[in-house]
Enzyme design. Structure first.
Site: not given
Ligand code: PAF
Length: 295
Positions: A28, A30, A33-34, A144, A173
């Site tokens: 969570g 978020l 990147g997520h 990731g 990211v």
């Protein structure tokens, strides 16, 4: 988008999913990147399942389990907008009922680096990821690059336990100033936020040295370390120069892809960053193939 929090509901919803299923396991809070993982799963697969669970078994007693950022309504809004089909938000009691006693341990690749600084962490990660794979039975699962050693642990787990699924790795990211996105960045005050850019700057310094022909692991390490040490608010845990496939620390020059990873505490949070060298390998295709790949 369907949101379920019990195992019975999840199994029933999973049984109705058609075609290729992509899984994005998360804790969570978020961020972009997520969402890059979710978007990749959305493009590749017919159905996207996201799990949101702050997994207690991967936190040591002295870590930030209780303080870990949580914002379920905001997370669900982002997932709905991204076209996710199914979200699983179990409680700790659902995942670890009383008398729970089974854990998964991935041996070699869990040792050193994060494994040395966070004893038990990868046992918790391997256990919850195994349970989530069993429950959601995905065709592909998305992770990731930022947690590079976690990626290698999960790839070993999938190989060793014969999970019939692909692991896809998406590049880190970054914020405009290069800071890797992380749920823990919210803990940084403005001064620490500025100081935190030292992590990416140190990777860039080592990448420039690599481009200029430097291959000696200790000199690459020292190049990165010098940038981190020049930032008074950054307290370095380690800078690792390892083989990107085996994650073994390098002691001699190597032409194989390198994983340069580092961790520093800036204020409250412990921040992680990494890159593959040569730097051109920090793409979805290369990361998915190389990082913790077949040996
Ligand atoms: O990377 C994370 O967010 C977690 O370690 C994971 C993979 C969701 C397991 O709890």
């Amino acid at each position: 988008m369907r949101v379920v929090d019990t195992i019975a509901e999840l199994r029933q919803a999973r049984a109705q999913l058609q075609g290729l299923v992509g899984l994005v396991p998360t804790m969570g809070a978020l961020h972009a990147g997520h969402m890059s993982l979710v978007n990749a799963a959305r493009e590749d697969c017919d159905t996207v399942v996201v799990t949101i669970f702050v997994n207690p078994t991967q936190f040591a007693p002295n870590e930030d389990l209780d303080a870990y950022p949580r914002d379920l309504p905001a997370d669900l809004a982002k997932l709905e907008a991204a076209g996710v089909d199914l979200v699983f938000t179990p409680t700790p009691e659902t995942m670890y009922p009383s008398n729970y006693q089974t854990f998964v341990e991935v041996e070699k690749v869990s040792q050193g680096k994060e494994g040395a600084h966070r004893p038990g962490h990868f046992r918790g990660v391997a256990t919850i990821v195994t349970k989530l794979f069993n429950l959601t039975q995905p065709d592909a699962a998305y992770f990731g690059q930022k947690d590079a050693q976690q990626v290698a642990v999960i790839k070993a787990l999938v190989r060793d336990l014969n999970f019939p699924l692909d692991i896809v790795i998406l590049p880190i990211v970054r914020e405009a100033d290069g800071l890797a996105m992380s749920s823990r960045n919210v803990y940084l005050n403005p001064n620490e936020r500025r100081a935190a850019t030292a992590l990416n700057r140190s990777l860039q310094a080592a990448a420039a040295a690599y481009d200029a022909g430097e291959r000696h692991p200790e000199r690459l390490r020292q190049t990165a370390l010098a940038v981190l040490n020049a930032e008074p608010l950054a307290h370095v845990d380690y800078v690792s120069v390892a083989d990107a496939v085996t994650l073994e620390e390098l002691t001699a020059p190597s032409e194989n892809p390198i994983l340069l990873s580092l961790t520093a505490r800036v204020g409250l949070p412990r921040l992680l960053d990494n890159c593959l060298l040569p730097y051109s390998l920090n793409t979805r295709e290369a990361l998915t193939r190389i990082l913790g790949g077949e040996v």
